[in-house]
Design an enzyme around this catalytic site. Structure first.
Site, PDB file in Angstrom:
ATOM      1  N   THR A 175      18.409  52.378   8.277  1.00 40.61           N
ATOM      2  CA  THR A 175      17.931  51.898   6.981  1.00 40.61           C
ATOM      3  C   THR A 175      16.626  52.633   6.685  1.00 40.61           C
ATOM      4  OG1 THR A 175      18.856  49.733   7.392  1.00 40.61           O
ATOM      5  CG2 THR A 175      17.035  49.821   5.839  1.00 40.61           C
ATOM      6  N   ASP A 206      20.107  42.485   5.269  1.00 41.10           N
ATOM      7  CA  ASP A 206      18.793  41.993   4.847  1.00 41.10           C
ATOM      8  C   ASP A 206      18.165  42.835   3.733  1.00 41.10           C
ATOM      9  OD1 ASP A 206      18.715  44.023   6.875  1.00 41.10           O
ATOM     10  OD2 ASP A 206      16.553  43.763   6.960  1.00 41.10           O
TER      11      ASP A 206
HETATM   12  N1  GLY Z   1      18.981  46.330   8.140  1.00 37.13           N
HETATM   13  C1  GLY Z   1      20.079  46.866   7.473  1.00 37.13           C
HETATM   14  C2  GLY Z   1      21.286  46.057   7.520  1.00 37.13           C
HETATM   15  O1  GLY Z   1      21.466  45.249   8.427  1.00 37.13           O
HETATM   16  O2  GLY Z   1      22.109  46.207   6.636  1.00 37.13           O
END
Ligand code: GLY
Length: 293
Positions: A175, A206
Site C-alpha cells: 500500500t 483499511d
Molecule cells: N492495508 C491495505 C489493505 O489491507 O488493503
C-alpha cells in the site's frame, strides 16, 4: 510552520518463499524520497497540504513495484480492484473502494471530494471515474500476475504463510501513502492500495476507511499500511492520531501502535504533527521517506 512531506511504500516482511531482492529496499526508499519531493513541489496555494499528498501518491501509484495503481495485486478470481482515500485537517474526507481499471485512484478520490458523498465503491465508483474523464486503463502487470499465481498455488497446496492462516488467512503488501504539513499548519493524508495478495472480489481494506487507513485533524495527519482487516478493527490511524493529539511525539505514538499490533500481522504508519514527524512498521519493514522544504 516548516512544510514537510512523508511517504511510505507499504509494510511487510519478506518471507522465505518471497525473499527481498538485494538492493530493492534502497531503491524503493529512493522512490519514496522522489514522491516526497513531488509533494513539496505541489505544496503551494490554498490547497497546499492536499495537493502535496496527491502529487506524492501519484508518483507511487505509477511505480509498478508498489501495490497501488499500476502493479496492484489481483483478487483471487484474477480481477483487480483499487482502494484510495484522502483526508484533510479541515475535516474533508473522500474515498473510492473496489474501483476498476483506473490509473490513479487517488485522483478519483479527489473528484469524490467535490460531491456530497464521502465514498463510492465498485461499479458506481468506476462509472463515476469514467464520467469524470478518467479513462479505462489496464493496471495488471506481469509481476502482479505472478504474485497472483503464487497466491493461488499457496491456497491450493495449503502451504500458507504465517499471516495467511485464516484462509487459512491473507497477505498484504505495498500500500502507498503520504502525509503533509503546509506552512499554514494544515495537514493532509493520501492512501492507495490494491489490497492484499489473497482476497475475494469486493473485499475492502483499511485504506479507504476514515480512522483506519487515514486520519487528519488539527494536530496532524496519519497514514496506515498493513493488514487491513485488523487495522479497521483497531482504527489504526485514529489511535495514532489520538496519541499525537494528547501530546505524544509521532514517532513514539507509532512505535506504541506497531508494538501493540497482534502478531503475526504487520502494520506501519507515517505521521506528522505541528512540530514533528514519525514513521515505523513491524520489524522496520517499510520503505519510507521524509523531506522538509
Ligand atoms: N492495508 C491495505 C489493505 O489491507 O488493503
Amino acid at each position: 510552520m516548516k512544510p514537510i512531506v512523508l511517504t511510505h511504500g507499504g509494510a511487510g516482511r519478506p518471507t522465505p518463499d518471497a525473499p527481498e531482492p538485494e538492493g530493492l529496499r534502497a531503491e524503493l526508499v529512493k522512490v519514496c524520497e522522489q514522491a516526497c519531493r513531488s509533494g513539496l513541489d505541489a505544496l503551494k496555494g490554498s490547497e497546499a497540504a492536499l495537493g502535496a499528498v496527491i502529487a506524492a501518491a501519484i508518483v507511487l501509484e505509477d511505480d509498478a513495484r508498489f501495490n497501488a495503481g499500476t502493479g496492484a495485486n489481483l483478487r483471487l478470481d484474477g480481477s483487480l480492484e483499487l482502494d484510495a482515500s484522502l483526508a484533510t485537517s479541515d475535516g474533508r474526507f473522500a474515498a473510492v473502494a473496489c474501483l476498476r481499471a483506473t490509473k490513479n485512484p487517488v485522483l478519483v478520490a479527489r473528484a469524490v471530494m467535490d460531491t456530497p458523498h464521502v465514498m463510492l465503491c465498485g461499479e458506481g465508483a468506476t462509472r463515476f471515474a469514467r464520467q469524470k474523464g478518467f479513462p479505462e486503463a489496464s493496471m495488471v502487470t506481469d509481476k502482479a500476475l505472478k504474485r497472483w499465481q503464487k497466491a493461488r498455488e499457496r491456497l491450493t497446496s495449503g502451504n500458507l504463510r504465517p499471516y495467511e492462516q485464516a484462509w487459512k488467512n491473507m497477505q498484504f503488501h505495498g500500500t502507498i501513502g503520504a502525509v503533509s504539513r503546509a506552512a499554514d499548519g494544515t495537514f493532509a493524508v493520501s492512501c492507495s492500495t490494491g489490497g492484499t495478495s489473497m482476497m475475494l472480489p469486493g473485499r475492502i481494506g483499511d485504506t479507504p476507511i476514515y480512522g483506519a487507513g487515514v486520519f487528519a485533524g488539527e494536530h496532524g495527519a496519519v497514514c496506515a499500511t498493513g493488514h487491513g482487516e485488523l487495522c479497521i478493527k483497531r482504527m489504526g490511524a485514529w489511535r495514532v492520531y489520538q496519541r499525537i493529539a494528547a501530546g505524544e511525539h509521532p514517532q513514539k505514538a507509532i512505535e506504541a501502535e506497531v508494538k501493540d499490533f497482534p502478531a503475526p500481522f504487520e502494520v506501519g504508519f507515517i505521521a506528522v504533527s505541528k512540530e514533528a514527524h514519525g514513521m515505523g512498521a513491524t520489524e522496520g519493514y517499510m520503505p519510507c521517506a521524509a523531506v522538509e522544504a
